[in-house]
Scaffold this motif. Structure first.
Motif, PDB file in Angstrom:
ATOM      1  N   SER A  14       1.382  82.477  91.616  1.00 13.64           N
ATOM      2  CA  SER A  14       0.469  83.300  90.801  1.00 13.64           C
ATOM      3  C   SER A  14       0.863  83.256  89.327  1.00 13.64           C
ATOM      4  N   GLN A  15       2.187  83.229  89.066  1.00 13.11           N
ATOM      5  CA  GLN A  15       2.638  83.139  87.676  1.00 13.11           C
ATOM      6  C   GLN A  15       2.229  81.801  87.051  1.00 13.11           C
ATOM      7  N   LEU A  16       2.288  80.733  87.855  1.00 15.48           N
ATOM      8  CA  LEU A  16       1.901  79.430  87.331  1.00 15.48           C
ATOM      9  C   LEU A  16       0.409  79.398  87.008  1.00 15.48           C
ATOM     10  N   VAL A  17      -0.395  79.965  87.874  1.00 13.22           N
ATOM     11  CA  VAL A  17      -1.836  80.008  87.627  1.00 13.22           C
ATOM     12  C   VAL A  17      -2.127  80.816  86.352  1.00 13.22           C
ATOM     13  N   PHE A  18      -1.423  81.918  86.180  1.00 13.29           N
ATOM     14  CA  PHE A  18      -1.603  82.730  84.967  1.00 13.29           C
ATOM     15  C   PHE A  18      -1.234  81.936  83.717  1.00 13.29           C
ATOM     16  N   ALA A  19      -0.112  81.154  83.800  1.00 12.51           N
ATOM     17  CA  ALA A  19       0.322  80.351  82.660  1.00 12.51           C
ATOM     18  C   ALA A  19      -0.704  79.274  82.327  1.00 12.51           C
ATOM     19  N   LEU A  20      -1.294  78.676  83.360  1.00 17.06           N
ATOM     20  CA  LEU A  20      -2.309  77.654  83.136  1.00 17.06           C
ATOM     21  C   LEU A  20      -3.539  78.266  82.461  1.00 17.06           C
ATOM     22  N   ASN A  21      -3.944  79.439  82.919  1.00 17.42           N
ATOM     23  CA  ASN A  21      -5.108  80.099  82.342  1.00 17.42           C
ATOM     24  C   ASN A  21      -4.865  80.449  80.867  1.00 17.42           C
ATOM     25  N   LYS A  22      -3.670  80.907  80.559  1.00 12.95           N
ATOM     26  CA  LYS A  22      -3.319  81.240  79.175  1.00 12.95           C
ATOM     27  C   LYS A  22      -3.355  79.996  78.291  1.00 12.95           C
ATOM     28  N   GLU A  23      -2.882  78.842  78.849  1.00 18.52           N
ATOM     29  CA  GLU A  23      -2.865  77.595  78.091  1.00 18.52           C
ATOM     30  C   GLU A  23      -4.285  77.130  77.795  1.00 18.52           C
ATOM     31  N   VAL A  24      -5.178  77.304  78.754  1.00 14.05           N
ATOM     32  CA  VAL A  24      -6.578  76.910  78.567  1.00 14.05           C
ATOM     33  C   VAL A  24      -7.204  77.714  77.429  1.00 14.05           C
ATOM     34  N   LYS A  25      -6.971  79.023  77.410  1.00 16.81           N
ATOM     35  CA  LYS A  25      -7.548  79.862  76.354  1.00 16.81           C
ATOM     36  C   LYS A  25      -6.972  79.494  74.987  1.00 16.81           C
ATOM     37  N   ARG A  26      -5.687  79.181  74.924  1.00 22.50           N
ATOM     38  CA  ARG A  26      -5.065  78.836  73.644  1.00 22.50           C
ATOM     39  C   ARG A  26      -5.671  77.563  73.070  1.00 22.50           C
ATOM     40  N   VAL A  27      -5.843  76.577  73.903  1.00 25.27           N
ATOM     41  CA  VAL A  27      -6.388  75.303  73.445  1.00 25.27           C
ATOM     42  C   VAL A  27      -7.845  75.460  73.037  1.00 25.27           C
ATOM     43  N   ALA A  28      -8.570  76.260  73.763  1.00 29.72           N
ATOM     44  CA  ALA A  28      -9.997  76.429  73.481  1.00 29.72           C
ATOM     45  C   ALA A  28     -10.248  77.044  72.105  1.00 29.72           C
ATOM     46  N   HIS A  29      -9.314  77.861  71.583  1.00 28.38           N
ATOM     47  CA  HIS A  29      -9.491  78.501  70.287  1.00 28.38           C
ATOM     48  C   HIS A  29      -8.765  77.766  69.172  1.00 28.38           C
ATOM     49  N   LEU A  35     -13.444  67.300  72.648  1.00 27.86           N
ATOM     50  CA  LEU A  35     -13.782  66.989  74.042  1.00 27.86           C
ATOM     51  C   LEU A  35     -12.638  66.258  74.732  1.00 27.86           C
ATOM     52  N   ASP A  36     -11.925  65.420  73.991  1.00 26.73           N
ATOM     53  CA  ASP A  36     -10.779  64.711  74.573  1.00 26.73           C
ATOM     54  C   ASP A  36      -9.699  65.680  75.010  1.00 26.73           C
ATOM     55  N   MET A  37      -9.503  66.740  74.210  1.00 21.77           N
ATOM     56  CA  MET A  37      -8.506  67.733  74.578  1.00 21.77           C
ATOM     57  C   MET A  37      -8.906  68.440  75.870  1.00 21.77           C
ATOM     58  N   VAL A  38     -10.189  68.685  76.051  1.00 18.36           N
ATOM     59  CA  VAL A  38     -10.661  69.304  77.296  1.00 18.36           C
ATOM     60  C   VAL A  38     -10.407  68.374  78.481  1.00 18.36           C
ATOM     61  N   SER A  39     -10.685  67.074  78.278  1.00 23.97           N
ATOM     62  CA  SER A  39     -10.469  66.101  79.358  1.00 23.97           C
ATOM     63  C   SER A  39      -8.999  66.032  79.739  1.00 23.97           C
ATOM     64  N   GLN A  40      -8.121  66.016  78.736  1.00 23.61           N
ATOM     65  CA  GLN A  40      -6.691  65.980  79.010  1.00 23.61           C
ATOM     66  C   GLN A  40      -6.244  67.250  79.733  1.00 23.61           C
ATOM     67  N   GLN A  43      -7.429  67.060  83.283  1.00 28.48           N
ATOM     68  CA  GLN A  43      -6.586  66.147  84.063  1.00 28.48           C
ATOM     69  C   GLN A  43      -5.233  66.796  84.392  1.00 28.48           C
ATOM     70  N   GLY A  44      -4.650  67.452  83.372  1.00 31.48           N
ATOM     71  CA  GLY A  44      -3.373  68.117  83.623  1.00 31.48           C
ATOM     72  C   GLY A  44      -3.491  69.222  84.641  1.00 31.48           C
ATOM     73  N   THR A  45      -4.596  69.962  84.572  1.00 29.78           N
ATOM     74  CA  THR A  45      -4.813  71.029  85.544  1.00 29.78           C
ATOM     75  C   THR A  45      -4.964  70.467  86.958  1.00 29.78           C
ATOM     76  N   SER A  46      -5.682  69.358  87.087  1.00 31.86           N
ATOM     77  CA  SER A  46      -5.871  68.727  88.410  1.00 31.86           C
ATOM     78  C   SER A  46      -4.539  68.265  88.982  1.00 31.86           C
ATOM     79  N   ILE A  47      -3.707  67.685  88.104  1.00 27.68           N
ATOM     80  CA  ILE A  47      -2.387  67.229  88.567  1.00 27.68           C
ATOM     81  C   ILE A  47      -1.554  68.417  89.012  1.00 27.68           C
ATOM     82  N   ALA A  48      -1.608  69.492  88.200  1.00 27.57           N
ATOM     83  CA  ALA A  48      -0.827  70.677  88.547  1.00 27.57           C
ATOM     84  C   ALA A  48      -1.281  71.266  89.876  1.00 27.57           C
TER      85      ALA A  48
END
Length: 496
Positions: A14-29, A35-40, A43-48
């Motif tokens: 659950s902590q890892l999922v929370f960290a991933l969600n926080k990273e997504v919000k940081r990059v989005a702002h 668009l390349d950053m979203v793709s990367q 991809q990183g989220t899928s690997i995780a």
């Protein structure tokens, strides 16, 4: 964040999922969001997530077994395709199975196999021994993939193939075959590449198999044994069936002469035997053979008379026919034909005789002579009847009686029966009518009388026993008999 660093971070799922969600919000702002950053990030989220599923899967009890235990699962699956299915269960199973080379050692070269299939299978085999089944697979591209792996081949099987394909395969893997210890060939007579049946293979075939131990050949037509030389062979089985061509006995004898290491030999010849090229009086000695079985279609032991097996523990010389009952008169040795069986097949002393007959739409009647040194000589007749119906069973019933009669004559005319102490009659057959049983009982009764006093008699013939019970004492002149289970034995006075 490095998604592969999860196991060392001490984070819960659950902590890892929370960290991933926080990273997504940081990059989005982020001001430089693209668009390349979203793709990367995707991809990183899928690997995780894939790693999360794999880590979770690793906690399943079956996946906590040692790899050596887990790799036993595919060995209990019935079909070859099941191994591929098992490899698709999860990444852990796939990685484990792909690394275990011995699981992929059986290479089935079916007619429709693709280069990709063979190449992938060979990559997974790595350096492990190969067991190849080749179904008419003479494709040059497939053989080119196998040729560099020739020294890994342990077993080679050609089911229902042509001589031309076998020749092509042999030429493609020309070279040392140090691991090959089993070669099985099943050759059909018709070859589409040659209107005159089989293509004559060039010399030699699989010459690099210097350590071959087992050679089994089932051939329609000429066996071409003169194209095989195996200096370490211990087991040889040959079945040759042909209607248009004769079987060349010289090929078989030459093959035996070049293979003194043989220990077990089984030969079935359902064809007319040609002795062309065989010198009169020639004897091929097989010093190490312990079991020899030769079934010939023609009478007279044509092939057996040229073979000597001084160390054999069991020799079977049977006349076999799959077409008709007409050969029965010549099926068993007589006082004259006993001389056709060389003395090295017969013990100096015989103390037990076994007469066994079987009838169930087929007919088999054999005599076994046992010596005190535990050596056995078996002679007799087998007929395989392909027809069905009551008429055939009736015919076989009378043929059964005739077979017993011929077998009894062969026993009585045997030159070394003076020391026989035990007689065993084994009868495994379907019921026949009373008239046939009475005739059979008369034949057995005369056999008892001709052999004189016996120390031991085993009569395991339930249908015949009622017809013999009243005459046993009179015929054998032995006062004490006991009926035990399905056997009838003489009771010694000291045991009475």
């Amino acid at each position: 964040m490095d998604v592969h660093a999860y196991p060392g971070q001490g984070l819960s799922l659950s902590q890892l999922v929370f960290a991933l969600n926080k990273e997504v919000k940081r990059v989005a702002h982020h001001p430089s969001f693209t668009l390349d950053m979203v793709s990367q990030l995707d991809q990183g989220t899928s690997i995780a997530l894939a790693d999360i599923r794999e880590w979770r899967n690793s906690l399943v009890p079956v996946n906590r077994f040692p790899q050596e235990v887990l790799c036993l699962i595919p060995t209990h699956l019935p079909r070859e395709s099941d191994l591929n299915h098992a490899s698709s269960v999860c990444r852990h199973w796939r990685r484990t199975f792909n690394q275990h080379a011995i699981l992929w050692s059986e290479l089935n070269l079916a007619i429709k196999r693709t280069n990709l299939f063979v190449k992938t299978r060979l990559e997974r085999v790595k350096g492990a021994p190969l067991d190849i089944t080749a179904y008419r697979s003479g494709k040059p591209d497939i053989l080119a993939l196998i040729s560099p792996r020739a020294q890994q081949i342990r077993k080679l099987h050609f089911p229902n193939d042509f001589w031309s394909h076998i020749q092509t395969f042999s030429e493609a893997i020309n070279g040392p075959l140090p691991l090959l210890h089993s070669l099985r060939i099943n050759v059909v007579d018709y070859d589409p590449l040659d209107s005159d049946s089989a293509i004559r293979p060039s010399l030699p075939l699989f010459s690099g198999a210097v350590n071959l131990k087992e050679f089994r050949s089932n051939v329609e037509g000429v066996p071409y044994l003169n194209h095989f030389t195996f200096p370490s062979l211990t087991t040889f089985t040959l079945t040759a069936i042909t209607e248009e061509e004769t079987f060349p006995a010289s090929q078989l004898l030459d093959f035996f002469d070049a293979t003194p290491t043989l220990r077990t030999v089984q030969v079935t010849i359902n064809a007319e035997t040609s002795l062309e090229g065989v010198q009169p009086g020639r004897i091929v000695v097989l010093p190490n053979v312990e079991r020899l079985a030769i079934a010939e279609k023609e009478p007279g032991y044509k092939i057996a008379t040229y073979i000597s097996c001084p160390s054999a523990k069991h020799v079977s010389l049977i006349r076999e026919d799959i077409y008709s009952l007409a050969v029965l008169p010549d099926a068993f040795p007589t006082s004259v034909t006993w001389n056709a069986i060389p003395p090295w097949y017969m013990a100096n002393q015989i103390d037990e005789v076994v007469l066994e007959s079987i009838i169930s739409y087929n007919l088999s009647c054999t005599i076994s002579f046992l010596s005190p040194r535990s050596a056995t000589l078996e002679v007799g007749y087998r007929m395989i009847q392909t027809e069905d119906g009551d008429e055939v069973e009736l015919i076989l019933g009378w043929e059964y009686v005739d077979a017993l009669h011929k077998a009894s004559e062969a026993i009585q005319s045997h030159p070394r029966l003076a020391n026989v102490k035990r007689l065993r009659i084994q009868d495994l057959r379907s019921p026949i009518d009373p008239d046939q049983l009475r005739r059979a009982a008369g034949v057995i009764g005369r056999l008892f009388k001709s052999m004189g006093p016996l120390e031991d008699l085993v009569l395991d013939a339930s249908d015949l026993r009622p017809y013999l019970r009243n005459s046993l004492t009179r015929v054998l002149r032995t006062p004490l008999w006991s009926l035990q289970r399905h056997n009838m034995r003489r009771a010694y006075p000291s045991e009475a």
